[in-house]
Design a protein around this motif. Structure first.
Motif, PDB file in Angstrom:
ATOM      1  N   ALA A 143      57.666  54.724 -56.309  1.00  0.00           N
ATOM      2  CA  ALA A 143      57.989  53.297 -56.383  1.00  0.00           C
ATOM      3  C   ALA A 143      57.779  52.756 -57.795  1.00  0.00           C
ATOM      4  O   ALA A 143      58.603  51.988 -58.307  1.00  0.00           O
ATOM      5  CB  ALA A 143      57.140  52.516 -55.384  1.00  0.00           C
ATOM      6  N   TRP A 144      56.704  53.159 -58.434  1.00  0.00           N
ATOM      7  CA  TRP A 144      56.407  52.696 -59.796  1.00  0.00           C
ATOM      8  C   TRP A 144      57.497  53.160 -60.761  1.00  0.00           C
ATOM      9  O   TRP A 144      57.985  52.389 -61.597  1.00  0.00           O
ATOM     10  CB  TRP A 144      55.051  53.232 -60.242  1.00  0.00           C
ATOM     11  N   SER A 145      57.882  54.423 -60.642  1.00  0.00           N
ATOM     12  CA  SER A 145      58.915  54.972 -61.513  1.00  0.00           C
ATOM     13  C   SER A 145      60.262  54.290 -61.282  1.00  0.00           C
ATOM     14  O   SER A 145      61.001  54.017 -62.223  1.00  0.00           O
ATOM     15  CB  SER A 145      59.044  56.479 -61.282  1.00  0.00           C
ATOM     16  N   SER A 146      60.588  54.009 -60.036  1.00  0.00           N
ATOM     17  CA  SER A 146      61.848  53.358 -59.702  1.00  0.00           C
ATOM     18  C   SER A 146      61.860  51.904 -60.167  1.00  0.00           C
ATOM     19  O   SER A 146      62.880  51.415 -60.664  1.00  0.00           O
ATOM     20  CB  SER A 146      62.087  53.401 -58.197  1.00  0.00           C
ATOM     21  N   TRP A 147      60.760  51.204 -59.994  1.00  0.00           N
ATOM     22  CA  TRP A 147      60.711  49.780 -60.298  1.00  0.00           C
ATOM     23  C   TRP A 147      60.923  49.510 -61.782  1.00  0.00           C
ATOM     24  O   TRP A 147      61.438  48.462 -62.165  1.00  0.00           O
ATOM     25  CB  TRP A 147      59.404  49.172 -59.813  1.00  0.00           C
ATOM     26  N   ASP A 148      60.562  50.459 -62.639  1.00  0.00           N
ATOM     27  CA  ASP A 148      60.736  50.283 -64.074  1.00  0.00           C
ATOM     28  C   ASP A 148      62.196  50.021 -64.419  1.00  0.00           C
ATOM     29  O   ASP A 148      62.491  49.234 -65.320  1.00  0.00           O
ATOM     30  CB  ASP A 148      60.224  51.522 -64.820  1.00  0.00           C
ATOM     31  N   THR A 149      63.118  50.643 -63.713  1.00  0.00           N
ATOM     32  CA  THR A 149      64.541  50.406 -63.932  1.00  0.00           C
ATOM     33  C   THR A 149      65.093  49.368 -62.971  1.00  0.00           C
ATOM     34  O   THR A 149      65.886  48.506 -63.351  1.00  0.00           O
ATOM     35  CB  THR A 149      65.330  51.722 -63.779  1.00  0.00           C
ATOM     36  N   ALA A 150      64.693  49.430 -61.720  1.00  0.00           N
ATOM     37  CA  ALA A 150      65.262  48.571 -60.677  1.00  0.00           C
ATOM     38  C   ALA A 150      65.015  47.087 -60.940  1.00  0.00           C
ATOM     39  O   ALA A 150      65.849  46.256 -60.597  1.00  0.00           O
ATOM     40  CB  ALA A 150      64.703  48.957 -59.314  1.00  0.00           C
ATOM     41  N   ARG A 151      63.920  46.754 -61.567  1.00  0.00           N
ATOM     42  CA  ARG A 151      63.623  45.330 -61.792  1.00  0.00           C
ATOM     43  C   ARG A 151      64.657  44.660 -62.682  1.00  0.00           C
ATOM     44  O   ARG A 151      64.950  43.487 -62.529  1.00  0.00           O
ATOM     45  CB  ARG A 151      62.227  45.159 -62.363  1.00  0.00           C
ATOM     46  N   HIS A 152      65.238  45.424 -63.612  1.00  0.00           N
ATOM     47  CA  HIS A 152      66.250  44.850 -64.496  1.00  0.00           C
ATOM     48  C   HIS A 152      67.556  44.597 -63.750  1.00  0.00           C
ATOM     49  O   HIS A 152      68.315  43.695 -64.110  1.00  0.00           O
ATOM     50  CB  HIS A 152      66.507  45.774 -65.686  1.00  0.00           C
ATOM     51  N   ILE A 153      67.811  45.377 -62.727  1.00  0.00           N
ATOM     52  CA  ILE A 153      69.050  45.243 -61.956  1.00  0.00           C
ATOM     53  C   ILE A 153      68.880  44.211 -60.843  1.00  0.00           C
ATOM     54  O   ILE A 153      69.716  43.330 -60.662  1.00  0.00           O
ATOM     55  CB  ILE A 153      69.444  46.598 -61.345  1.00  0.00           C
ATOM     56  N   MET A 154      67.795  44.312 -60.119  1.00  0.00           N
ATOM     57  CA  MET A 154      67.597  43.466 -58.945  1.00  0.00           C
ATOM     58  C   MET A 154      67.175  42.046 -59.317  1.00  0.00           C
ATOM     59  O   MET A 154      67.433  41.118 -58.561  1.00  0.00           O
ATOM     60  CB  MET A 154      66.591  44.118 -58.012  1.00  0.00           C
ATOM     61  N   LEU A 155      66.531  41.881 -60.450  1.00  0.00           N
ATOM     62  CA  LEU A 155      66.117  40.559 -60.931  1.00  0.00           C
ATOM     63  C   LEU A 155      66.874  40.249 -62.216  1.00  0.00           C
ATOM     64  O   LEU A 155      66.295  39.916 -63.248  1.00  0.00           O
ATOM     65  CB  LEU A 155      64.604  40.528 -61.172  1.00  0.00           C
ATOM     66  N   ALA A 156      68.198  40.357 -62.162  1.00  0.00           N
ATOM     67  CA  ALA A 156      69.034  40.281 -63.353  1.00  0.00           C
ATOM     68  C   ALA A 156      69.335  38.859 -63.815  1.00  0.00           C
ATOM     69  O   ALA A 156      69.925  38.672 -64.873  1.00  0.00           O
ATOM     70  CB  ALA A 156      70.346  41.023 -63.111  1.00  0.00           C
ATOM     71  N   LYS A 157      68.929  37.854 -63.048  1.00  0.00           N
ATOM     72  CA  LYS A 157      69.215  36.484 -63.458  1.00  0.00           C
ATOM     73  C   LYS A 157      68.483  36.187 -64.764  1.00  0.00           C
ATOM     74  O   LYS A 157      67.292  36.434 -64.905  1.00  0.00           O
ATOM     75  CB  LYS A 157      68.767  35.513 -62.371  1.00  0.00           C
ATOM     76  N   GLY A 158      69.222  35.664 -65.730  1.00  0.00           N
ATOM     77  CA  GLY A 158      68.637  35.350 -67.026  1.00  0.00           C
ATOM     78  C   GLY A 158      68.673  36.503 -68.006  1.00  0.00           C
ATOM     79  O   GLY A 158      68.292  36.348 -69.158  1.00  0.00           O
ATOM     80  N   ARG A 159      69.131  37.668 -67.574  1.00  0.00           N
ATOM     81  CA  ARG A 159      69.252  38.809 -68.477  1.00  0.00           C
ATOM     82  C   ARG A 159      70.687  38.893 -68.996  1.00  0.00           C
ATOM     83  O   ARG A 159      71.606  38.341 -68.420  1.00  0.00           O
ATOM     84  CB  ARG A 159      68.884  40.108 -67.761  1.00  0.00           C
ATOM     85  N   GLU A 160      70.859  39.612 -70.074  1.00  0.00           N
ATOM     86  CA  GLU A 160      72.173  39.747 -70.681  1.00  0.00           C
ATOM     87  C   GLU A 160      73.003  40.794 -69.936  1.00  0.00           C
ATOM     88  O   GLU A 160      72.583  41.928 -69.755  1.00  0.00           O
ATOM     89  CB  GLU A 160      72.006  40.152 -72.149  1.00  0.00           C
ATOM     90  N   HIS A 161      74.182  40.393 -69.490  1.00  0.00           N
ATOM     91  CA  HIS A 161      75.099  41.258 -68.764  1.00  0.00           C
ATOM     92  C   HIS A 161      76.284  41.590 -69.656  1.00  0.00           C
ATOM     93  O   HIS A 161      76.598  40.852 -70.575  1.00  0.00           O
ATOM     94  CB  HIS A 161      75.638  40.553 -67.512  1.00  0.00           C
TER      95      HIS A 161
END
Length: 151
Positions: A25-43
């Motif tokens: 879960a820790w290893s996955s969350w490092d990448t998944a957080r940028h995708i799943m919580l993408a609001k406000g990030r540059e697309h």
């Protein structure tokens, strides 16, 4: 085997299974957080110009008014070919991007899928909970199969 040793074995293997799941879960969350919580990030979109052994690079064309960037990197996967245009999210403060959308979510959770499969062996064989083990193996298999079919 004495009941105390049997209980100690189950507790120890339960901790091993929890450690496997936490690491996945820790290893996955490092990448998944940028995708799943993408609001406000540059697309934007990256066009793959070339690939090395572990990463691919290419120019990044952002959505909106931001200026394009010449060289961004993305983790290499089997599905990436030269010239491919991928919808991505920029990891803040880096020159790295991650694939967005359903395929990106599944790809981000691959480490957890593998950890679920490994933990299923420990849960079923070591702890003696076959139904829980089958459940963990099924969820892990669905994550890995989902990645295969969406990329």
């Amino acid at each position: 085997m004495s009941p105390l040793l049997l209980h100690a074995r189950r507790v120890a293997l339960g901790l091993v299974a929890l450690l496997l799941l936490a690491a996945g879960a820790w290893s996955s969350w490092d990448t998944a957080r940028h995708i799943m919580l993408a609001k406000g990030r540059e697309h934007g979109t990256i066009t793959v110009a070339g690939c090395g052994e572990e990463t691919c690079t290419g120019p990044f064309d952002p959505d909106g008014t931001a200026a394009p960037r010449g060289r961004m990197t993305i983790d290499r996967s089997v599905a990436v070919e030269k010239g491919a245009k991928l919808s991505v999210v920029v990891k803040p403060g880096t020159g790295e991007v991650v694939r967005r959308g359903t395929g990106g979510v599944f790809q981000a959770w691959v480490p957890l899928g593998g950890a679920l499969l490994l933990a299923a062996v420990v849960i079923g064989g070591g702890i003696g909970l076959p139904r829980v083990a089958w459940g963990a193996a099924t969820v892990g298999g669905v994550l890995l199969a989902g990645t295969f079919f969406t990329l």
